[in-house]
Design a protein around this motif. Structure first.
Motif, PDB file in Angstrom:
ATOM      1  N   ARG A  42       6.763   5.759  -7.769  1.00  0.00           N
ATOM      2  CA  ARG A  42       6.407   4.391  -7.399  1.00  0.00           C
ATOM      3  C   ARG A  42       7.585   3.678  -6.732  1.00  0.00           C
ATOM      4  NH1 ARG A  42       1.062   4.531  -7.005  1.00  0.00           N
ATOM      5  NH2 ARG A  42       0.420   6.176  -8.458  1.00  0.00           N
TER       6      ARG A  42
ATOM      7  N   ASP B  75       8.546   0.669  -6.796  1.00  0.00           N
ATOM      8  CA  ASP B  75       9.211  -0.344  -7.613  1.00  0.00           C
ATOM      9  C   ASP B  75      10.437   0.292  -8.259  1.00  0.00           C
ATOM     10  OD1 ASP B  75      10.068  -2.164  -9.475  1.00  0.00           O
ATOM     11  OD2 ASP B  75       8.117  -2.481 -10.414  1.00  0.00           O
TER      12      ASP B  75
ATOM     13  N   ASP C 195      13.023   7.062  -7.599  1.00  0.00           N
ATOM     14  CA  ASP C 195      11.840   6.229  -7.373  1.00  0.00           C
ATOM     15  C   ASP C 195      11.259   6.467  -5.983  1.00  0.00           C
ATOM     16  OD1 ASP C 195      13.013   4.327  -5.363  1.00  0.00           O
ATOM     17  OD2 ASP C 195      14.294   3.769  -7.057  1.00  0.00           O
TER      18      ASP C 195
ATOM     19  N   SER D 150       3.847   5.405 -13.498  1.00  0.00           N
ATOM     20  CA  SER D 150       3.904   3.991 -13.126  1.00  0.00           C
ATOM     21  C   SER D 150       3.911   3.116 -14.362  1.00  0.00           C
ATOM     22  CB  SER D 150       2.719   3.624 -12.247  1.00  0.00           C
ATOM     23  OG  SER D 150       1.513   3.644 -13.006  1.00  0.00           O
ATOM     24  N   LYS D 151       4.308   1.857 -14.176  1.00  0.00           N
ATOM     25  CA  LYS D 151       4.284   0.891 -15.269  1.00  0.00           C
ATOM     26  C   LYS D 151       2.865   0.693 -15.787  1.00  0.00           C
ATOM     27  CE  LYS D 151       8.283  -1.892 -13.820  1.00  0.00           C
ATOM     28  NZ  LYS D 151       8.704  -3.246 -13.378  1.00  0.00           N
TER      29      LYS D 151
ATOM     30  N   GLU E 198      -4.014   5.039  -9.498  1.00  0.00           N
ATOM     31  CA  GLU E 198      -4.163   5.856 -10.708  1.00  0.00           C
ATOM     32  C   GLU E 198      -5.480   5.556 -11.413  1.00  0.00           C
ATOM     33  OE1 GLU E 198       0.022   6.782 -12.610  1.00  0.00           O
ATOM     34  OE2 GLU E 198      -0.136   4.697 -12.035  1.00  0.00           O
TER      35      GLU E 198
ATOM     36  N   THR F 199      10.885   0.858 -12.082  1.00  0.00           N
ATOM     37  CA  THR F 199       9.989   1.744 -12.833  1.00  0.00           C
ATOM     38  C   THR F 199      10.727   2.787 -13.675  1.00  0.00           C
ATOM     39  OG1 THR F 199       8.189   1.439 -11.245  1.00  0.00           O
ATOM     40  CG2 THR F 199       8.092   3.389 -12.637  1.00  0.00           C
TER      41      THR F 199
END
Length: 536
Positions: free
Chosen positions: A297, A299, A275, A246-247, A225, A302
């Motif tokens: 993402r 993860d 996710d 995303s985080k 990103e 998330t």
């Protein structure tokens, strides 16, 4: 839902009785009386005219219709159109409780912004089932682009322009981005950004193909990103970051806001409800069904993290980024993930997913739910309080929400035209039981109303012969917005929707009652720092 008049069009009065009205800032027990497409009264023991249809809402919530600020209907990609056009997409929206969408008229390099806007207007007007608005995508910069941006804002009511840091046909260089943001600031429009690094994506994608990674998992592995917040801040321009996925991206938005920068973040139903682990599914179709940009993402924590930020206000709006493609369309990229058309569903399920992951999980209350799915977008894009609020004078876009009912999401039962649903099998607590758009009941008991043909004997009586002597009926001209007499109403589009660029209010912020003195209890309708002449 079709291009014929609604079955209940003769019924222009509705009373929603016994429910709990929920706005972004308060909730209270009250009845809601609707007449001629407008909310007339909100209160207890209302006196209503005879013949008013009553909708019982005991133990249910009465909320503003959802506003989805991010859709792509009838989008042409790689020479093919999305599965959902403006008809099936807006039909699905209404089924899920969304009564207004905002789509994108995207001009590629060298194309006229005004001509592209006119094209999308033509596509939408003949098909939409609910009210809509348009953002305009800017993919290049020169003096003509700047002039057309100003024309669109002043003459067409456009108040938001989207920029891209990805996609070769749309990608702007930093200097072009800076000039677009300066122009947005000068004309009072809101800048939007798709924040990925297109050049890095191209390089990483080629590297993955070269080592034999051709499947959908290559999509997420190739897309880091990129943020445009710094450039917007240098231009002193407010920025709306679309699809924060995303985080890391969410943290950047959150930190920028704490520094005092005017940055707005949008979460997607897809990012809140599922996710990126799906990209490694053994079924190619399943994995490809989740390909979107920015990607989900991998993860698995998330979605919960993004919901936390949506609940506490660090992210403000929720969209769907609805951009659907069927299996045979996605299959163009079966041997090269770079060719898989990007996009997922979400228009119909957005509100249910936010309720399930937000309210039902205990992370947000119903007032915050209303803000995230409706009111925040209405305020950001300057259509509040006509939209996004249950109050006298607001448009009668209303949802009776049953928090005690459940439904299971499935491609077999959804109203989209696509053959896949990324939320397949999700059980959602909270169902839009009744959906009202502009005073018309279009969803009842969770089912989309469909007009039925009346079987009758053909008419065999006399028919008048229209001749030269027949007097013509003079159609009165509509008053101009803001002349202080009455609201402008262009009437329905073919399928019953209304284009909000020619409605009873303007995206530039001008309202019919601007000259009227404000009552003490009336909320300010301008966005933070804004005036009726522009957003900021």
């Amino acid at each position: 839902m079709s291009d014929v008049p609604h079955v209940q069009s003769s019924q222009n009065r509705l009373l929603i009785k016994g429910g709990r009205v929920v706005n972004d800032d308060q909730s209270f027990e009250a009845d809601v009386f609707i007449e001629d497409g407008i909310i007339k009264e909100v209160g207890s023991n209302l006196t209503v005219p005879g013949g008013t249809k009553t909708i019982e809402a005991k133990d249910k919530l009465v909320i503003p219709g959802g506003i989805d600020p991010h859709t792509h209907l009838n989008l042409n990609c790689m020479g093919m159109n999305t599965a959902d056009d403006f008809y099936s997409g807006t039909k699905a929206a209404l089924a899920g409780g969304t009564t207004m969408i905002m789509d994108f008229a995207i001009a590629h390099k060298g194309e006229s912004l005004v001509e592209v806007y006119d094209k999308y207007r033509e596509l939408a007007d003949s098909k939409v089932c609910c009210d809509y608005g348009l953002h305009v995508g800017v993919s290049s910069w020169d003096d003509k682009v700047g002039t057309e941006m100003e024309t669109l804002t002043k003459e067409k009511g456009i108040n938001s322009f989207k920029t891209y840091l990805a996609y070769e046909e749309n990608m702007l260089e930093d200097d072009e981005l800076y000039r677009v943001y300066n122009k947005c600031r000068d004309i009072g429009a809101l800048a939007m950004v798709h924040a990925e690094n297109g050049k890095i994506i191209q390089m990483k994608a080629k590297e993955l193909i070269d080592i034999g990674v051709t499947g959908p998992e290559g999509h997420v592995l190739s897309r880091p990103e990129e943020r445009a917040i710094t450039i917007a801040n240098q231009a002193n321009c407010p920025l709306y970051v679309v699809h924060v996925m995303s985080k890391s991206a969410a943290k950047v938005v959150s930190v920028a806001r704490r520094k005092g920068q005017v940055v707005l973040g949008e979460a997607l139903a897809a990012g809140l409800g599922t996710d990126g682990t799906n990209y490694w599914n053994k079924c190619w179709r399943h994995a490809a069904g989740y390909v979107m940009s920015p990607p989900l993402r991998p993860d698995s924590s998330t979605p919960g993290y993004l919901m936390d930020l949506l609940a506490n206000g660090d992210l403000q709006c929720t969209g769907s980024d609805n951009c659907t493609f069927n299996a045979d369309q996605k299959a163009i990229g079966k041997d090269d993930f770079r060719l898989i058309p990007n996009g997922v569903n979400g228009l119909e399920d957005r509100m249910s997913v936010v309720w399930e992951k937000g309210v039902h999980s205990g992370k947000m209350d119903p007032c915050r739910f209303v803000a995230a799915t409706s009111t925040a977008a209405a305020k950001v894009f300057n259509i509040y309080p006509k939209k996004g609020r249950i109050a006298a004078g607001s448009d009668a876009d209303v949802v009776v929400w049953n928090p005690n009912e459940t439904r299971t999401i499935s491609a077999k039962t959804h109203n989209h035209a696509v053959d896949f649903n990324i939320f397949e099998g999700m059980i959602c607590h909270g169902v839009p039981e009744v959906v009202i758009t502009r005073g018309h009941v279009v969803v009842e008991d969770g089912q989309v109303n469909k007009p039925c043909k009346v079987e009758r004997e053909p008419y065999t009586g006399p028919v008048i012969q229209v001749g030269a002597g027949t007097p013509e009926k003079k159609i009165p001209e509509s008053p101009i917005i803001g002349d202080g007499t009455e609201f402008v109403s262009r009437g329905k589009t073919q399928s019953g929707g209304r284009n909000l660029h020619e409605s009873s209010f303007a995206f530039s912020g001008a309202q019919i009652d601007d000259k009227d003195p404000k009552r003490i209890q009336t909320r300010v309708s301008n966005p933070p720092g804004g005036k009726s002449s522009g957003l900021w």
